[in-house]
Write an enzyme that holds these catalytic residues in place. Structure first.
Site, short mmCIF file in Angstrom:
data_model
loop_
_atom_site.label_atom_id
_atom_site.label_comp_id
_atom_site.label_asym_id
_atom_site.label_seq_id
_atom_site.Cartn_x
_atom_site.Cartn_y
_atom_site.Cartn_z
N ARG A 170 36.69 -68.13 -7.54
CA ARG A 170 36.83 -69.54 -8.03
C ARG A 170 37.33 -69.46 -9.39
NH1 ARG A 170 31.47 -71.64 -5.11
NH2 ARG A 170 32.40 -71.40 -2.94
N LYS A 177 33.21 -53.75 -15.29
CA LYS A 177 32.65 -54.22 -16.56
C LYS A 177 32.27 -53.10 -17.58
CE LYS A 177 31.11 -58.46 -14.50
NZ LYS A 177 30.10 -59.68 -14.28
N ARG A 227 17.12 -47.37 -13.87
CA ARG A 227 18.00 -48.25 -14.23
C ARG A 227 17.20 -49.33 -15.18
NH1 ARG A 227 21.90 -50.14 -9.79
NH2 ARG A 227 22.33 -47.82 -9.69
N ASP A 260 28.72 -63.45 -19.50
CA ASP A 260 27.69 -63.57 -18.68
C ASP A 260 26.34 -64.07 -19.17
OD1 ASP A 260 29.39 -63.19 -16.20
OD2 ASP A 260 29.05 -60.83 -16.40
N GLY A 293 24.79 -54.66 -13.60
CA GLY A 293 25.68 -55.32 -14.16
C GLY A 293 25.18 -56.89 -14.96
N MET A 327 23.07 -62.70 -0.79
CA MET A 327 24.53 -62.84 -0.46
C MET A 327 24.49 -62.76 0.82
SD MET A 327 26.47 -60.59 -3.41
CE MET A 327 27.89 -61.50 -3.32
N GLN A 341 30.04 -69.24 -17.87
CA GLN A 341 30.43 -67.79 -18.28
C GLN A 341 32.19 -68.13 -18.53
OE1 GLN A 341 32.88 -65.76 -16.71
NE2 GLN A 341 32.92 -66.75 -14.74
P1 NAD Z 1 25.19 -54.32 -9.67
O1 NAD Z 1 25.46 -53.46 -8.21
O2 NAD Z 1 25.64 -53.80 -10.80
O3 NAD Z 1 23.65 -54.31 -9.58
C1 NAD Z 1 22.51 -54.67 -8.72
C2 NAD Z 1 21.24 -54.10 -9.06
O4 NAD Z 1 20.28 -54.76 -8.15
C3 NAD Z 1 21.24 -52.84 -8.89
O5 NAD Z 1 20.88 -52.09 -10.01
C4 NAD Z 1 20.63 -52.39 -7.53
O6 NAD Z 1 19.73 -51.07 -7.49
C5 NAD Z 1 19.42 -53.60 -7.59
N1 NAD Z 1 18.96 -54.06 -6.46
C6 NAD Z 1 19.62 -54.01 -5.11
N2 NAD Z 1 18.80 -54.68 -4.34
C7 NAD Z 1 17.50 -54.57 -4.71
C8 NAD Z 1 16.32 -54.96 -4.39
N3 NAD Z 1 15.93 -55.43 -2.97
N4 NAD Z 1 15.01 -54.81 -4.93
C9 NAD Z 1 15.57 -54.55 -6.40
N5 NAD Z 1 16.61 -54.04 -6.96
C10 NAD Z 1 17.49 -54.18 -6.24
O7 NAD Z 1 25.52 -55.89 -9.08
P2 NAD Z 1 25.68 -56.68 -10.36
O8 NAD Z 1 27.10 -56.99 -10.65
O9 NAD Z 1 24.65 -56.89 -11.13
O10 NAD Z 1 25.70 -58.42 -9.28
C11 NAD Z 1 24.49 -58.71 -8.82
C12 NAD Z 1 24.69 -60.15 -8.33
O11 NAD Z 1 25.03 -61.07 -9.19
C13 NAD Z 1 25.74 -60.28 -7.19
O12 NAD Z 1 25.52 -61.17 -5.89
C14 NAD Z 1 26.93 -61.05 -8.01
O13 NAD Z 1 27.75 -61.93 -7.30
C15 NAD Z 1 25.88 -61.64 -9.11
N6 NAD Z 1 26.81 -62.41 -10.22
C16 NAD Z 1 26.57 -63.80 -10.39
C17 NAD Z 1 27.21 -64.32 -11.65
C18 NAD Z 1 27.22 -65.55 -11.98
O14 NAD Z 1 28.07 -66.11 -12.84
N7 NAD Z 1 26.48 -66.25 -11.48
C19 NAD Z 1 27.89 -63.26 -12.70
C20 NAD Z 1 27.84 -61.91 -12.32
C21 NAD Z 1 27.11 -61.44 -11.10
#
Ligand code: NAD
Length: 268
Positions: free
Chosen positions: A18, A73, A163, A110, A137, A201, A253
């Site tokens: 979006r 990123k 991490r 962010d 991230g 998700m 953001q």
């Molecule tokens: P990423 O893959 O970089 O990081 C996700 C982290 O979560 C990883 O370190 C992974 O090991 C950990 N993880 C996964 N499942 C887990 C669990 N059950 N228990 C503990 N740790 C777990 O992903 P990201 O880029 O950080 O994105 C994460 C979420 O944030 C996504 O759903 C993304 O859409 C959302 N996001 C939202 C915004 C916003 O503006 N609201 C901005 C950025 C990302």
């Protein structure tokens, strides 16, 4: 003063994003002709057109700015002329401003977006002890934002212990890393819990922890914004907890990025 903006988003699987609409609408509200293009690339296309070439092409084509999303990123940082010190500390850039001379500067909105969303949706919430799950991230930006928001003790858990430990060590003494098997006592004594994992998700259904651990006084925030009401938030709400969905971070953001691109503040 600029009357038009050429912007883009580089990421993987972003066709339903979006963000383009938010920027184009905001541009129109400021009487700026705004064109926002998505550049959706997966690993295969990245092999043929690497990120540095995409960035150089955007500069050559006269783009004013780019948003960068998963999984680029971190990777983009070394390709930029300058990086804002906060973005460098966070270790991730989601906004690149390209000036008239073609110089690129990276920022992280962010973190500011989460902080603004938090103040708007959970302002005044207790924050002596906060648990954050996910140190990827988004989690990196959220952890820095929570520190700026004055969290007393931040506990971070991730299925990648390394991490979580690295992030905790980078932020400061008030942050500690735990394993996901140690979440129970941390959550039962927390003022608030933030989900910064993709769990919730459509592709990753479920909750990142057992919500029966939640006390009604504990607030719960989720960064996931698709769907807006994740299973975690629905279960927390049903218990009577205050909740915050991922839309505040997503919208704020974009507002902060639009200001960096255009010099104009969008209406929240
Ligand atoms: P990423 O893959 O970089 O990081 C996700 C982290 O979560 C990883 O370190 C992974 O090991 C950990 N993880 C996964 N499942 C887990 C669990 N059950 N228990 C503990 N740790 C777990 O992903 P990201 O880029 O950080 O994105 C994460 C979420 O944030 C996504 O759903 C993304 O859409 C959302 N996001 C939202 C915004 C916003 O503006 N609201 C901005 C950025 C990302």
């Amino acid at each position: 003063m600029t009357r038009s903006l050429l912007l883009g988003l580089i990421g993987e699987g972003i066709s339903a994003s979006r963000t383009p609409r938010m920027h184009e609408d905001e541009g129109a509200a400021h009487d700026l002709t705004t064109i926002y293009r998505t550049i959706d690339i997966g690993e295969e296309s990245l092999a043929s057109v690497p990120l540095n070439e995409l960035l150089a092409s955007a500069v050559r084509l006269g783009f004013d700015g780019l948003n960068i999303t998963h999984p680029f990123k971190q990777q983009v940082i070394e390709l930029l002329d300058e990086v804002d010190p906060v973005a460098r500390r966070i270790g991730s850039v989601n906004t690149v401003v390209i000036d008239e001379a073609g110089r690129t500067t990276g920022h992280n909105t962010d973190a500011t977006g989460f902080a603004r969303g938090f103040e708007a949706g959970l302002g005044g919430a207790a924050r002596n002890r906060v648990v954050q799950i996910g140190a990827g991230g988004a989690g990196r930006a959220v952890a820095f934002a929570l520190s700026e928001l004055g969290v007393g003790e931040l506990t971070i858990a991730d299925i990648s212990a390394e991490r979580a430990q690295d992030l905790a060590a980078e932020i400061g003494d008030h942050v500690r890393a735990i394993s996901t098997s140690e979440l129970e006592p941390a959550i039962t004594s927390a003022d608030g819990v933030v989900n910064a994992t993709p769990v919730g998700m459509a592709a990753f259904p479920g909750t990142p922890f057992d919500t029966s651990l939640l006390d009604t006084q504990t607030w719960v925030a989720d960064v996931v914004y698709f769907p807006l009401e994740t299973q975690l938030l629905a279960e927390a709400k049903a218990k009577g907890c205050r909740t915050l969905d991922g839309s505040g971070m997503a919208v704020n953001q974009a507002i902060d990025a639009f200001e960096l691109f255009s010099g104009r503040r969008a209406d929240p």
